[in-house]
Write a protein that holds these residues in place. Structure first.
Motif, PDB file in Angstrom:
ATOM      1  N   UNK A 306      -4.031 -50.699  48.688  1.00 47.70           N
ATOM      2  CA  UNK A 306      -5.070 -51.469  47.986  1.00 47.70           C
ATOM      3  C   UNK A 306      -4.840 -51.454  46.478  1.00 47.70           C
ATOM      4  N   UNK A 307      -4.445 -50.290  45.949  1.00 52.98           N
ATOM      5  CA  UNK A 307      -4.193 -50.212  44.502  1.00 52.98           C
ATOM      6  C   UNK A 307      -2.987 -51.047  44.130  1.00 52.98           C
ATOM      7  N   UNK A 308      -1.925 -50.995  44.936  1.00 54.79           N
ATOM      8  CA  UNK A 308      -0.736 -51.806  44.649  1.00 54.79           C
ATOM      9  C   UNK A 308      -1.093 -53.286  44.673  1.00 54.79           C
ATOM     10  N   UNK A 309      -1.911 -53.693  45.650  1.00 55.48           N
ATOM     11  CA  UNK A 309      -2.318 -55.101  45.732  1.00 55.48           C
ATOM     12  C   UNK A 309      -3.071 -55.522  44.471  1.00 55.48           C
ATOM     13  N   UNK A 310      -3.948 -54.653  43.974  1.00 55.18           N
ATOM     14  CA  UNK A 310      -4.695 -54.980  42.757  1.00 55.18           C
ATOM     15  C   UNK A 310      -3.776 -55.068  41.546  1.00 55.18           C
ATOM     16  N   UNK A 311      -2.876 -54.100  41.418  1.00 58.32           N
ATOM     17  CA  UNK A 311      -1.975 -54.072  40.262  1.00 58.32           C
ATOM     18  C   UNK A 311      -1.026 -55.259  40.245  1.00 58.32           C
ATOM     19  N   UNK A 312      -0.623 -55.715  41.447  1.00 58.87           N
ATOM     20  CA  UNK A 312       0.325 -56.825  41.549  1.00 58.87           C
ATOM     21  C   UNK A 312      -0.380 -58.177  41.731  1.00 58.87           C
ATOM     22  N   UNK A 313      -1.716 -58.156  41.721  1.00 53.40           N
ATOM     23  CA  UNK A 313      -2.511 -59.382  41.916  1.00 53.40           C
ATOM     24  C   UNK A 313      -2.147 -60.071  43.245  1.00 53.40           C
ATOM     25  N   UNK A 314      -2.047 -59.257  44.287  1.00 54.94           N
ATOM     26  CA  UNK A 314      -1.730 -59.785  45.622  1.00 54.94           C
ATOM     27  C   UNK A 314      -3.004 -59.845  46.457  1.00 54.94           C
ATOM     28  N   UNK A 315      -3.147 -60.903  47.232  1.00 53.84           N
ATOM     29  CA  UNK A 315      -4.282 -61.023  48.147  1.00 53.84           C
ATOM     30  C   UNK A 315      -3.797 -60.712  49.553  1.00 53.84           C
ATOM     31  N   UNK A 335       6.116 -47.560  52.238  1.00 57.32           N
ATOM     32  CA  UNK A 335       4.817 -48.207  52.396  1.00 57.32           C
ATOM     33  C   UNK A 335       4.693 -49.391  51.428  1.00 57.32           C
ATOM     34  N   UNK A 336       4.980 -49.149  50.161  1.00 59.70           N
ATOM     35  CA  UNK A 336       4.883 -50.207  49.155  1.00 59.70           C
ATOM     36  C   UNK A 336       5.936 -51.281  49.378  1.00 59.70           C
TER      37      UNK A 336
END
Length: 470
Positions: A306-315, A335-336
């Motif tokens: 979830x944090x990686x998605x937020x940092x990378x602006x991924x939905x 995982x990432x």
């Protein structure tokens, strides 16, 4: 007739150079490029005298290293190029000053006597190439790494002024050791603390030491590492069986420690498990604080994604994040990487990100098909792990609610996915009657229809089990 010995000698030297160029061409084909560049490029041919080829090397250590590691290969290549050659002989001739500037890192660093005349950047700019993304804020904390993060933060807040010197962080590949050690460096830099932050891998430390030896630049080497205010060394395990490098690291460690400078080290194993590392170094590592990082649990894996998605602006839909977290369990890096690949696949194929898309990508990550059969045993193993229940309890007569439910789920999934008969499923699950299996299947089917949350659990289990085909 008068013989011009100068002409004869010049011709002989050209022949020797040509011979050595041929030998070098063969060596390059047989060696990794970094080994060829490090150990053979600096060698110069001097003369051939019958069966012996005389070669010059920058220093004695250089000759000893080749003798220990490449003697057989070099002798074989010599004989292949010229059958008359059966041996070689080294003489030590330090490289001329102008050649020292052609090398990398250490060799480019001249001995500086006046800061006003230096053209080189300060130590922290050349040796603290920290990834700005590796900070304490972006590090996802969980039960598996909580102590390691707390210790790292404490060290960063008071460099050299805590009992945690050295701080050694150990754990498996891809669990966040590099993230933490660089977070310390980034935090110290943001606070405007120590000027000379040195971050290197142990392999770079070794290469720098070797090149310094080769070019008689040990003073430059010690000037970089022993003037550090904060020394961060990644993957210390690669110093194993490197006696000369260990000697230098030992003296570097001692000098920094005596001056109250902070040392932080990472390793893939505990200090006592570092075979081939001198006891005195292991003792130094154990004198501070040793902390470990374990693989993240499911909840932490979800938080990391979830944090990686937020940092990378991924939905990324929640069910896809859950699916990735359930099936990639070994380390954070994988995982990432799985999330990045799923997003890339979706973008390139113009498909929405769904569990089916994630399933396809993860199958590719996990590799080729292993089996076309799903067994009752593999279903039981997956369900037991998912609900954190022992397989012995499932097979036994324990009637606790959570164990009975897990047992019914296994029966339902086995009927749906294994192709076994009801009688066979019952026998494999503690010799239970086929009517018990029928009742379990009916109960679970009703619960799936009535409870969306439970239905999601069953779908997650099916996805995990299907991945066992690959």
């Amino acid at each position: 007739m008068t013989i011009n010995h100068a002409i004869v000698d010049n011709f002989a030297h050209r022949e020797t150079i040509h011979l050595w160029e041929t030998i070098m061409g063969d060596l390059r084909k047989l060696l990794p490029e970094h080994s060829y560049q490090t150990w053979f490029m600096p060698i110069k041919p001097v003369k051939q005298n019958g069966e012996t080829l005389t070669l010059s090397v920058p220093n004695r250590f250089y000759a000893e290293w080749i003798e220990s590691n490449y003697k057989e290969l070099l002798t074989r290549v010599l004989e292949n190029v010229n059958p008359e050659l059966s041996s070689y002989f080294f003489i030590v001739e330090p490289a001329p000053p102008q050649e020292l500037q052609k090398e990398g890192s250490i060799e480019k660093t001249r001995h500086i006597t006046s800061p006003a005349h230096t053209e080189h950047p300060p130590i922290d700019e050349r040796y603290a190439h920290l990834n700005h993304r590796y900070t304490f804020d972006t590090f996802v904390e969980g039960p598996h790494n909580q102590f390691a993060k707390a210790a790292s933060k404490a060290v960063a807040d008071a460099l050299g002024n805590t009992p945690y010197n050295p701080l050694l962080i150990y754990g498996g590949t891809g669990l966040g050791k590099t993230h933490l050690i660089q977070s310390i460096g980034n935090y110290a830099r943001q606070k405007g603390g120590p000027r000379n932050i040195v971050y290197v891998s142990s392999e770079k430390f070794m290469v720098d030491y070797i090149t310094a030896l080769r070019n008689n630049r040990l003073s430059d080497f010690t000037g970089i590492y022993r003037k550090a205010d904060l020394l961060l060394v990644d993957d210390i395990q690669f110093l194993q069986n490197r006696e000369g490098t260990q000697e230098q690291f030992f003296h570097t460690f001692n000098e920094l420690y005596q001056r109250g400078k902070q040392i932080v080290i990472t390793s893939d194993r505990t200090p006592k498990e570092l075979q081939g590392v001198e006891e005195r170094l292991v003792s130094r590592f154990l004198s501070g604080l040793t902390v470990d990082i374990q693989p993240p649990n499911f909840e932490t894996r979800v938080a990391i994604l979830q944090k990686k998605a937020r940092l990378e602006y991924l939905e990324i839909p929640d069910e896809v994040i859950d699916f990735i977290a359930q099936n990639i369990t070994s380390n954070v890096r994988e995982l990432e990487s799985a999330m990045t690949r799923i997003f890339a696949y979706s973008s390139l194929t113009h498909l929405d990100i769904t569990v089916d898309v994630a399933k396809k990508v993860i199958r590719d990550i996990l590799g080729v098909k292993k089996s076309k059969v799903i067994s009752v045993e593999s279903i039981m193993k997956t369900v037991a792990a998912y609900y954190r229940i022992s397989e012995n309890d499932i097979m036994g007569k324990n009637r606790r609610k959570e164990i009975a439910l897990a047992r019914q789920i296994i029966m339902y999934l086995s009927r749906d996915m294994s192709g076994d008969s009801l009688k066979s499923i019952g026998l494999r699950l503690g010799r239970r009657d086929h009517s018990t299996v029928i009742h379990a299947c009916t109960t679970i089917k009703e619960k799936i229809d009535q409870d969306p949350s439970f239905r999601s659990q069953i779908n997650a289990l099916k996805n995990q089990i299907e991945l066992q085909l690959y």
